[in-house]
Design a protein around this motif. Structure first.
Motif, mmCIF file in Angstrom:
data_model
loop_
_atom_site.group_PDB
_atom_site.id
_atom_site.type_symbol
_atom_site.label_atom_id
_atom_site.label_comp_id
_atom_site.label_asym_id
_atom_site.label_seq_id
_atom_site.Cartn_x
_atom_site.Cartn_y
_atom_site.Cartn_z
ATOM 1 N N PRO A 136 9.606 -23.436 -2.793
ATOM 2 C CA PRO A 136 8.720 -23.173 -3.927
ATOM 3 C C PRO A 136 9.468 -22.724 -5.191
ATOM 4 C CG PRO A 136 8.314 -21.600 -2.142
ATOM 5 C CD PRO A 136 9.311 -22.585 -1.654
ATOM 6 N N ALA A 137 10.674 -22.251 -5.035
ATOM 7 C CA ALA A 137 11.467 -21.834 -6.194
ATOM 8 C C ALA A 137 11.780 -23.030 -7.092
ATOM 9 C CB ALA A 137 12.754 -21.165 -5.748
ATOM 10 N N ILE A 138 11.867 -24.215 -6.501
ATOM 11 C CA ILE A 138 12.182 -25.409 -7.285
ATOM 12 C C ILE A 138 11.079 -25.665 -8.302
ATOM 13 C CG2 ILE A 138 12.450 -27.918 -7.165
ATOM 14 C CD1 ILE A 138 13.932 -27.477 -4.522
ATOM 15 N N SER A 139 9.841 -25.571 -7.858
ATOM 16 C CA SER A 139 8.714 -25.776 -8.763
ATOM 17 C C SER A 139 8.738 -24.764 -9.901
ATOM 18 C CB SER A 139 7.402 -25.677 -7.987
ATOM 19 O OG SER A 139 6.309 -25.760 -8.842
ATOM 20 N N LYS A 140 9.018 -23.513 -9.570
ATOM 21 C CA LYS A 140 9.070 -22.457 -10.588
ATOM 22 C C LYS A 140 10.210 -22.720 -11.576
ATOM 23 C CE LYS A 140 7.984 -18.603 -12.533
ATOM 24 N NZ LYS A 140 6.850 -18.570 -13.446
ATOM 25 N N LEU A 141 11.375 -23.123 -11.069
ATOM 26 C CA LEU A 141 12.511 -23.417 -11.943
ATOM 27 C C LEU A 141 12.199 -24.582 -12.881
ATOM 28 C CD1 LEU A 141 15.374 -22.992 -9.361
ATOM 29 C CD2 LEU A 141 15.163 -21.703 -11.493
ATOM 30 N N ARG A 142 11.547 -25.598 -12.368
ATOM 31 C CA ARG A 142 11.191 -26.743 -13.216
ATOM 32 C C ARG A 142 10.144 -26.342 -14.260
ATOM 33 N NH1 ARG A 142 14.182 -30.698 -11.466
ATOM 34 N NH2 ARG A 142 14.568 -31.022 -9.267
ATOM 35 N N ARG A 200 17.125 -26.621 -14.412
ATOM 36 C CA ARG A 200 17.085 -27.915 -13.729
ATOM 37 C C ARG A 200 18.273 -28.083 -12.784
ATOM 38 N NH1 ARG A 200 15.722 -29.474 -18.969
ATOM 39 N NH2 ARG A 200 13.499 -29.806 -19.169
ATOM 40 N N GLU A 201 19.452 -27.655 -13.214
ATOM 41 C CA GLU A 201 20.644 -27.748 -12.365
ATOM 42 C C GLU A 201 20.476 -26.919 -11.102
ATOM 43 O OE1 GLU A 201 24.393 -26.981 -14.343
ATOM 44 O OE2 GLU A 201 23.723 -28.098 -16.106
ATOM 45 N N ILE A 202 19.966 -25.719 -11.241
ATOM 46 C CA ILE A 202 19.755 -24.858 -10.077
ATOM 47 C C ILE A 202 18.723 -25.480 -9.144
ATOM 48 C CG2 ILE A 202 18.906 -22.613 -9.287
ATOM 49 C CD1 ILE A 202 20.073 -21.450 -11.923
ATOM 50 N N ALA A 203 17.640 -26.004 -9.707
ATOM 51 C CA ALA A 203 16.600 -26.641 -8.895
ATOM 52 C C ALA A 203 17.177 -27.824 -8.125
ATOM 53 C CB ALA A 203 15.435 -27.084 -9.775
ATOM 54 N N ASP A 204 18.006 -28.616 -8.784
ATOM 55 C CA ASP A 204 18.609 -29.781 -8.129
ATOM 56 C C ASP A 204 19.609 -29.378 -7.051
ATOM 57 O OD1 ASP A 204 17.114 -31.450 -9.746
ATOM 58 O OD2 ASP A 204 18.761 -31.838 -11.160
ATOM 59 N N ALA A 205 20.224 -28.209 -7.194
ATOM 60 C CA ALA A 205 21.251 -27.767 -6.263
ATOM 61 C C ALA A 205 20.674 -27.125 -4.993
ATOM 62 C CB ALA A 205 22.185 -26.775 -6.944
#
Length: 68
Positions: free
Chosen positions: A28-34, A16-21
Motif C-alpha cells: 500500500p505504500a506504493i499507492s501513497k508514494l504515487r 516514483r523511484e522509491i515506489a518502483d524500487a
C-alpha cells in the motif's frame, strides 16, 4: 520560487523511484508514494503557472510606474 518548483519536481521523481524500487508491488505504500508524486507535480505546476503570470504582469507594473 523556481527553486521551490524544481524541488517539488525532484521530490515527485524521488517518490516514483522509491515506489518502483519496492519489491512487493502490492504494498500500500506504493499507492501513497504515487499519490505524493502527483501532489508534488501539481504543486510544481501551480508555482510555475504563478511565476509565468507574474512575469507577464511585471511589464505592466513597470509601465504604470513610468506613467506617474
Amino acid at each position: 520560487m523556481k527553486i521551490l518548483a524544481s524541488y517539488f519536481r525532484t521530490q515527485a521523481d524521488l517518490c516514483r523511484e522509491i515506489a518502483d524500487a519496492l519489491v512487493h508491488q502490492d504494498d500500500p505504500a506504493i499507492s501513497k508514494l504515487r499519490d505524493m508524486a502527483v501532489e508534488f507535480d501539481h504543486n510544481a505546476g501551480a508555482l510555475e503557472r504563478w511565476l509565468a503570470e507574474e512575469a507577464s504582469i511585471e511589464p505592466f507594473r513597470a509601465g504604470t510606474l513610468d506613467l506617474q
